[in-house]
Scaffold this motif. Structure first.
Motif, short mmCIF file in Angstrom:
data_model
loop_
_atom_site.label_atom_id
_atom_site.label_comp_id
_atom_site.label_asym_id
_atom_site.label_seq_id
_atom_site.Cartn_x
_atom_site.Cartn_y
_atom_site.Cartn_z
N TRP A 30 0.81 -1.23 0.00
CA TRP A 30 0.00 0.00 0.00
C TRP A 30 0.84 1.27 0.00
O TRP A 30 0.30 2.38 0.00
CB TRP A 30 -0.98 -0.01 1.19
CG TRP A 30 -2.17 -0.88 0.87
CD1 TRP A 30 -2.27 -2.23 1.05
CD2 TRP A 30 -3.39 -0.45 0.27
NE1 TRP A 30 -3.48 -2.67 0.59
CE2 TRP A 30 -4.19 -1.61 0.10
CE3 TRP A 30 -3.88 0.78 -0.16
CZ2 TRP A 30 -5.46 -1.55 -0.47
CZ3 TRP A 30 -5.16 0.83 -0.71
CH2 TRP A 30 -5.93 -0.33 -0.87
N ILE A 31 2.18 1.13 -0.04
CA ILE A 31 3.00 2.35 -0.01
C ILE A 31 2.70 3.21 -1.24
O ILE A 31 2.53 4.42 -1.16
CB ILE A 31 4.51 1.98 0.07
CG1 ILE A 31 4.82 1.40 1.46
CG2 ILE A 31 5.38 3.20 -0.21
CD1 ILE A 31 6.23 0.87 1.63
N THR A 32 2.57 2.57 -2.42
CA THR A 32 2.31 3.36 -3.64
C THR A 32 0.83 3.76 -3.74
O THR A 32 0.44 4.51 -4.64
CB THR A 32 2.66 2.53 -4.89
OG1 THR A 32 1.91 1.29 -4.80
CG2 THR A 32 4.14 2.22 -4.95
N ARG A 33 0.00 3.21 -2.85
CA ARG A 33 -1.45 3.51 -2.95
C ARG A 33 -1.94 4.39 -1.78
O ARG A 33 -3.12 4.60 -1.63
CB ARG A 33 -2.24 2.20 -2.94
CG ARG A 33 -1.85 1.22 -4.05
CD ARG A 33 -2.73 -0.03 -3.97
NE ARG A 33 -2.54 -0.91 -5.12
CZ ARG A 33 -1.75 -1.99 -5.08
NH1 ARG A 33 -1.10 -2.30 -3.98
NH2 ARG A 33 -1.60 -2.75 -6.16
N LYS A 71 1.81 8.15 3.19
CA LYS A 71 2.85 7.40 2.46
C LYS A 71 4.15 7.44 3.25
O LYS A 71 4.80 6.41 3.48
CB LYS A 71 3.04 8.02 1.07
CG LYS A 71 3.98 7.28 0.14
CD LYS A 71 4.37 8.19 -1.01
CE LYS A 71 4.87 7.46 -2.22
NZ LYS A 71 3.88 7.07 -3.21
N LEU A 116 5.94 4.24 4.88
CA LEU A 116 7.29 3.91 4.40
C LEU A 116 8.23 3.72 5.59
O LEU A 116 8.97 2.75 5.68
CB LEU A 116 7.78 5.06 3.51
CG LEU A 116 8.95 4.84 2.57
CD1 LEU A 116 8.69 3.64 1.67
CD2 LEU A 116 9.18 6.09 1.71
#
Ligand code: 3HC
Length: 310
Positions: free
Chosen positions: A53-56, A63, A67
């Protein structure tokens, strides 16, 4: 004159830490290798569900927080592999055992993260359960493990708090967001209880682990602590508790709870959960792709050592 066993148990009783160079029963050493390496595997595999889910993430702030949490988990894993290596084992062998399925990692990480609310439920419930367990493990009898837990616990409270704050934003948000939070709670609550292991009566290692003070509290006692602390948190969120049988027991001073689905528990820990195959395949791929970094480090260190001996 005390035998080595007697001296070992004297130190355990006297709350003296057992250090790597101390005499210890082989079964104590093996139990520690098993538990600490599986703890390390759990931290590293646990990076995958959240990493998805980092990119979402819905905002730059979310984010950045996610991260840093995922990075922390990786660091916890490496720290715990180092603690395991003090027992005379090679990290490569530990990782091979996890990749082959011989060694376990926490069942919770075999559940998929289907919505953003799952990221909140993981921080709040999974790290919340891990904190209950790891605060207790700060007092474990093996020195390197105890010191690793003290250091790791300092970061875990941030993990739990960011997850709960995410759940507050959703549960106190729009009806659709509240429904997403409730759905995540429903899917992660019972697997979070499974993190504490089987009931004490079914626990293969607890008796020995308690005698040697590897474990300071039992699976059921730690689970009960977590169940009790989670009730007011669910109430504050205004969500429905997933355990319909939950009831306050004034005599015990704790909540009586419904029964865990142990068939599901053993199914997942024996490799048949939703994501077991995917998690291990991903780890194998990443491990192979990263081999060049390890080779470069080894070559660099050899060169540095050669320089100092010239
Ligand atoms: N997931 C996978 N396997 C589990 C499990 C779970 N939730 N609970 C128990 N098991 C396994 C045990 O490993 C053991 O199998 P093994 O003999 O092959 O190792 C078997 O089930 C019987 O369980 P026992 O109660 O006899 O085993 P333990 O005495 O080891 O107790 C434990 C299990 C409570 C998990 C204990 O090992 C422990 O406290 N480990 C350290 C904490 C840990 O590993 N936490 C994992 C999560 S880490 C995490 O959440 C990171 C956070 O930052 C998100």
């Amino acid at each position: 004159m005390m035998t080595p066993e007697q001296n070992f148990m004297r130190k355990i009783e006297a709350e003296e830490k057992i250090e790597p160079k101390d005499w210890m029963p082989e079964a104590y050493r093996q139990n520690l290798i098993r538990q600490i390496s599986q703890h390390a595997h759990s931290e590293v595999i646990g990076m995958q569900p959240e990493g998805n889910w980092i990119t979402r993430a819905p905002s730059l702030r979310r984010k950045a927080v996610l991260l840093s949490k995922v990075q922390d988990e990786g660091g916890h894993g490496l720290y715990l592999y180092s603690a395991t290596e003090t027992l005379g084992v090679k990290r490569a062998d530990l990782i091979a055992a996890m990749q082959s399925g011989e060694a376990k990692y926490a069942s919770i990480f075999n559940y998929p993260t289907q919505t953003w609310a799952d990221i909140g439920a993981i921080g709040w419930l999974v790290d919340g359960a891990a904190i209950v367990n790891q605060i207790s493990l700060q007092r474990t009898s093996y020195g390197p493990y105890s010191r690793a837990m003290i250091r790791i616990c300092k970061e875990e409270s941030f993990h739990q708090r960011q997850g709960y704050e995410l759940m507050i934003a959703l549960a106190h948000g729009s009806p659709a967001q509240k429904a997403m939070a409730q759905d995540a709670l429903n899917r992660f609550y019972w697997p979070a209880l499974m993190m504490f292991g089987p009931h004490d009566a079914e626990s293969a290692h607890s008796a020995k682990s308690m005698t040697w003070k590897i474990k300071r509290e039992t699976n059921d006692d730690l689970r009960q602590k977590f169940i009790d602390q989670t009730v007011p948190q669910i109430e504050f969120l205004g969500l429905v508790h997933p355990d319909q049988d939950l009831k306050w027991n004034a005599e015990r001073g704790h909540y009586d709870s419904g029964e865990i689905d142990w068939k599901e528990f053993y199914n997942v820990i024996n490799g048949n959960g939703h994501c077991n195959r995917q998690r291990v395949e991903h780890h194998i791929r990443a491990h192979e792709e990263g081999a060049w970094v390890r080779d470069a480090m080894t070559a660099y260190n050899a060169k540095q050592r050669a320089k100092t001996t010239e």
